[in-house]
Design an enzyme around this catalytic site. Structure first.
Site: not given
Ligand SMILES: NC(=O)c1ccc[n+]([C@@H]2O[C@H](COP(=O)([O-])OP(=O)(O)OC[C@H]3O[C@@H](n4cnc5c(N)ncnc54)[C@H](O)[C@@H]3O)[C@@H](O)[C@H]2O)c1
Length: 251
Positions: A37, A53-54, A80, A145, A149, A180
């Site tokens: 992360d 950082d990815v 993720n 976005y 995806k 979240t």
């Molecule tokens: N929350 C939603 O409604 C939802 C719906 C569909 C899909 N998603 C997907 O689920 C995944 C997680 O979302 P979430 O809601 O848990 O978000 P979140 O913001 O709670 O968590 C995301 C995590 O990713 C890390 N991160 C972000 N950019 C990064 C990078 N460049 N390098 C390394 N780490 C990085 C952040 O530090 C964080 O810990 C994402 O891919 C998002 O697109 C979320």
């Protein structure tokens, strides 16, 4: 003894939300779990955190190698980490497009590229990508976005084809709106957060937001050796949003 006993997993974006719930669930089911992360400072035992950082290929390779060395191998990769963007195709400039695609799409490419040599050595190799309902339904104000995806969905299928004969399964989950910290930030930014939350909940036939633990359960299902015949699929975890067409509730 559970289905994940003896398996080693790496979860990107595992310090928050869906990734955190997934890392904790895999650990509870017997896996040794590493989290990659941007900020793993809040990651606690039995999980181990690795900062990267990815969007940084060198940092990703170093973090994956360090995690694999500590875990003693790798069986499961959960791609993720992701970021959001709002607006129509007119609203995001080129820099924003490059940033979101860099994290959401190329991020998966980088971690997978670094992890594949180790996954090939596993008898139960599985990759699960976190995609979104935005890949399969047109949602307003989500042009960038959704494009990212959509790419994740296609990439999942292509990766599944490329690596099936190497014993590496690749699937994705398509969550609806999940409760979240990310969605919390979106709600906080809305003019009327309570009304916005109610609207998002009403958009899903179940009438509520999806729980991060429910997405984690779906990711664990796809990652498990019990799903050894499942590859190249997208599993909706969206309260029925993609598949169902309900009549409005009578006033
Ligand atoms: N929350 C939603 O409604 C939802 C719906 C569909 C899909 N998603 C997907 O689920 C995944 C997680 O979302 P979430 O809601 O848990 O978000 P979140 O913001 O709670 O968590 C995301 C995590 O990713 C890390 N991160 C972000 N950019 C990064 C990078 N460049 N390098 C390394 N780490 C990085 C952040 O530090 C964080 O810990 C994402 O891919 C998002 O697109 C979320």
């Amino acid at each position: 003894m559970t289905d994940f006993t003896g398996l080693r997993a790496l979860v990107t974006g595992g310090a928050s939300g869906i990734g955190r719930a997934t890392a904790e669930l895999l650990a509870a089911r017997g896996a040794q779990v590493a989290v990659l992360d941007l900020d793993p400072s809040g990651v606690a035992k039995p999980l181990t955190g690795y900062a990267a950082d990815v969007t940084d290929d060198t940092a990703v390779r170093a973090a994956v190698e360090a995690a694999v060395a500590d875990l003693g191998g790798l069986d499961v990769l959960v791609n993720n980490a992701g970021i959001g963007a709002q607006g129509t195709v007119e609203d995001n400039d080129d820099a924003q497009w490059h940033t979101v695609l860099d994290v959401n799409v190329l991020g998966i490419v980088r971690t997978t590229r670094a992890a594949l040599p180790h996954l090939r050595a596993s008898a139960h190799a599985a990759i699960v990508n976190t995609c979104s309902i935005a890949a399969t339904a047109g949602l307003p104000q989500r042009a960038l976005y959704s494009a990212s995806k959509g790419a994740v969905l296609s990439l999942t299928l292509a990766m599944a084809a490329d690596h099936v004969r190497e014993g590496v399964r690749v699937n994705c989950v398509n969550p609806g709106t999940v409760d979240t910290p990310w969605v919390g930030r979106l709600l906080d930014a809305a003019p009327d957060p309570a009304a916005e939350r109610a609207a998002l909940a009403a958009r899903q036939p179940t009438g509520r937001l999806v729980g991060a633990d429910e997405v984690a359960g779906a990711i664990a299902y796809l990652a498990s050796p019990l799903s050894g015949a499942t590859t190249g699929t997208a599993l909706a975890v969206d309260g029925g949003m993609q598949g169902l067409r309900l009549r409005p509730v009578a006033p």
